[in-house]
Write a protein that holds these residues in place. Structure first.
Motif, PDB file in Angstrom:
ATOM      1  N   ARG A  79       0.827  -1.205   0.000  1.00 21.29           N
ATOM      2  CA  ARG A  79       0.000   0.000   0.000  1.00 21.29           C
ATOM      3  C   ARG A  79       0.866   1.261   0.000  1.00 21.29           C
ATOM      4  N   SER A  80       1.886   1.257   0.823  1.00 22.35           N
ATOM      5  CA  SER A  80       2.763   2.413   0.925  1.00 22.35           C
ATOM      6  C   SER A  80       3.544   2.635  -0.366  1.00 22.35           C
ATOM      7  N   LEU A  81       4.061   1.563  -0.944  1.00 21.77           N
ATOM      8  CA  LEU A  81       4.848   1.677  -2.171  1.00 21.77           C
ATOM      9  C   LEU A  81       3.982   2.117  -3.338  1.00 21.77           C
ATOM     10  N   ARG A  82       2.804   1.584  -3.454  1.00 22.37           N
ATOM     11  CA  ARG A  82       1.911   1.985  -4.549  1.00 22.37           C
ATOM     12  C   ARG A  82       1.435   3.436  -4.396  1.00 22.37           C
ATOM     13  N   ALA A  83       1.153   3.849  -3.173  1.00 25.38           N
ATOM     14  CA  ALA A  83       0.745   5.238  -2.950  1.00 25.38           C
ATOM     15  C   ALA A  83       1.889   6.198  -3.273  1.00 25.38           C
ATOM     16  N   ALA A  84       3.101   5.830  -2.889  1.00 18.49           N
ATOM     17  CA  ALA A  84       4.255   6.676  -3.187  1.00 18.49           C
ATOM     18  C   ALA A  84       4.518   6.733  -4.685  1.00 18.49           C
ATOM     19  N   ALA A  85       4.340   5.608  -5.366  1.00 19.15           N
ATOM     20  CA  ALA A  85       4.536   5.588  -6.814  1.00 19.15           C
ATOM     21  C   ALA A  85       3.479   6.433  -7.517  1.00 19.15           C
ATOM     22  N   ALA A  86       2.255   6.365  -7.058  1.00 20.08           N
ATOM     23  CA  ALA A  86       1.186   7.167  -7.664  1.00 20.08           C
ATOM     24  C   ALA A  86       1.453   8.653  -7.449  1.00 20.08           C
ATOM     25  N   THR A  87       1.932   9.011  -6.277  1.00 19.89           N
ATOM     26  CA  THR A  87       2.268  10.407  -5.997  1.00 19.89           C
ATOM     27  C   THR A  87       3.437  10.861  -6.856  1.00 19.89           C
ATOM     28  N   ALA A  88       4.446   9.993  -7.009  1.00 22.83           N
ATOM     29  CA  ALA A  88       5.617  10.348  -7.812  1.00 22.83           C
ATOM     30  C   ALA A  88       5.245  10.516  -9.276  1.00 22.83           C
ATOM     31  N   VAL A  89       4.366   9.675  -9.785  1.00 26.10           N
ATOM     32  CA  VAL A  89       3.948   9.767 -11.187  1.00 26.10           C
ATOM     33  C   VAL A  89       3.125  11.021 -11.412  1.00 26.10           C
ATOM     34  N   SER A  90       2.236  11.337 -10.481  1.00 29.11           N
ATOM     35  CA  SER A  90       1.393  12.526 -10.666  1.00 29.11           C
ATOM     36  C   SER A  90       2.189  13.815 -10.498  1.00 29.11           C
ATOM     37  N   ALA A  91       3.321  13.759  -9.802  1.00 32.01           N
ATOM     38  CA  ALA A  91       4.131  14.960  -9.584  1.00 32.01           C
ATOM     39  C   ALA A  91       5.092  15.238 -10.745  1.00 32.01           C
ATOM     40  N   ARG A  92       5.252  14.280 -11.637  1.00 34.03           N
ATOM     41  CA  ARG A  92       6.182  14.470 -12.760  1.00 34.03           C
ATOM     42  C   ARG A  92       5.614  15.465 -13.767  1.00 34.03           C
ATOM     43  N   PRO A  93       6.488  16.333 -14.261  1.00 34.85           N
ATOM     44  CA  PRO A  93       6.024  17.239 -15.315  1.00 34.85           C
ATOM     45  C   PRO A  93       5.869  16.467 -16.627  1.00 34.85           C
ATOM     46  N   GLY A  94       5.007  16.924 -17.469  1.00 30.28           N
ATOM     47  CA  GLY A  94       4.824  16.274 -18.772  1.00 30.28           C
ATOM     48  C   GLY A  94       3.374  15.978 -19.031  1.00 30.28           C
ATOM     49  N   ASP A  95       3.175  14.876 -19.707  1.00 25.15           N
ATOM     50  CA  ASP A  95       1.818  14.551 -20.152  1.00 25.15           C
ATOM     51  C   ASP A  95       0.995  13.800 -19.123  1.00 25.15           C
ATOM     52  N   GLY A  96       1.560  13.506 -17.962  1.00 24.37           N
ATOM     53  CA  GLY A  96       0.791  12.829 -16.926  1.00 24.37           C
ATOM     54  C   GLY A  96       0.810  11.323 -17.019  1.00 24.37           C
ATOM     55  N   THR A  97       1.507  10.774 -18.015  1.00 24.25           N
ATOM     56  CA  THR A  97       1.582   9.326 -18.144  1.00 24.25           C
ATOM     57  C   THR A  97       2.727   8.750 -17.341  1.00 24.25           C
ATOM     58  N   GLY A  98       3.652   9.605 -16.891  1.00 19.54           N
ATOM     59  CA  GLY A  98       4.777   9.104 -16.124  1.00 19.54           C
ATOM     60  C   GLY A  98       5.876   8.560 -16.981  1.00 19.54           C
ATOM     61  N   ARG A  99       5.857   8.827 -18.259  1.00 15.86           N
ATOM     62  CA  ARG A  99       6.902   8.318 -19.144  1.00 15.86           C
ATOM     63  C   ARG A  99       7.821   9.412 -19.583  1.00 15.86           C
TER      64      ARG A  99
END
Length: 99
Positions: A79-99
């Motif tokens: 739960r903690s790792l997935r929540a942190a990954a979701a936060t990290a992906v949403s915080a990335r600049p760009g198109d929001g896909t995390g790529r």
């Protein structure tokens, strides 16, 4: 019920809990690719390794025939790792896909 029935029932429950803990351990290990992501805090990365070590260690809060503590630690790590990954992906600049 006699002792034999209770023993069989306890063995089935213990086997089910062991299978659930093993499945969760595999899911946690498959999530380790998220650890390479620079946006995930060190606390969540450390929790991942603590959960793996706790699950495979012989020292438990609850004796090993009952894997509830192992399952709880693994669920917390996932739960903690997935929540942190979701936060990290949403915080990335760009198109929001995390790529």
């Amino acid at each position: 019920m006699d002792a034999k029935v209770w023993l069989i029932l306890a063995a089935v429950v213990a086997a089910g809990l062991a299978i659930a803990a093993a499945v969760l351990l595999v899911r946690v290990l498959s999530a380790r690719r998220m650890l390479r992501d620079a946006g995930i805090p060190l606390r969540d990365k450390a929790l991942f390794w603590v959960a793996v070590l706790y699950t495979v260690s012989p020292v438990d809060l609850i004796p090993d025939p009952v894997y509830l503590d192992d399952i709880g630690v693994l669920l917390l790590a996932l739960r903690s790792l997935r929540a942190a990954a979701a936060t990290a992906v949403s915080a990335r600049p760009g198109d929001g896909t995390g790529r």
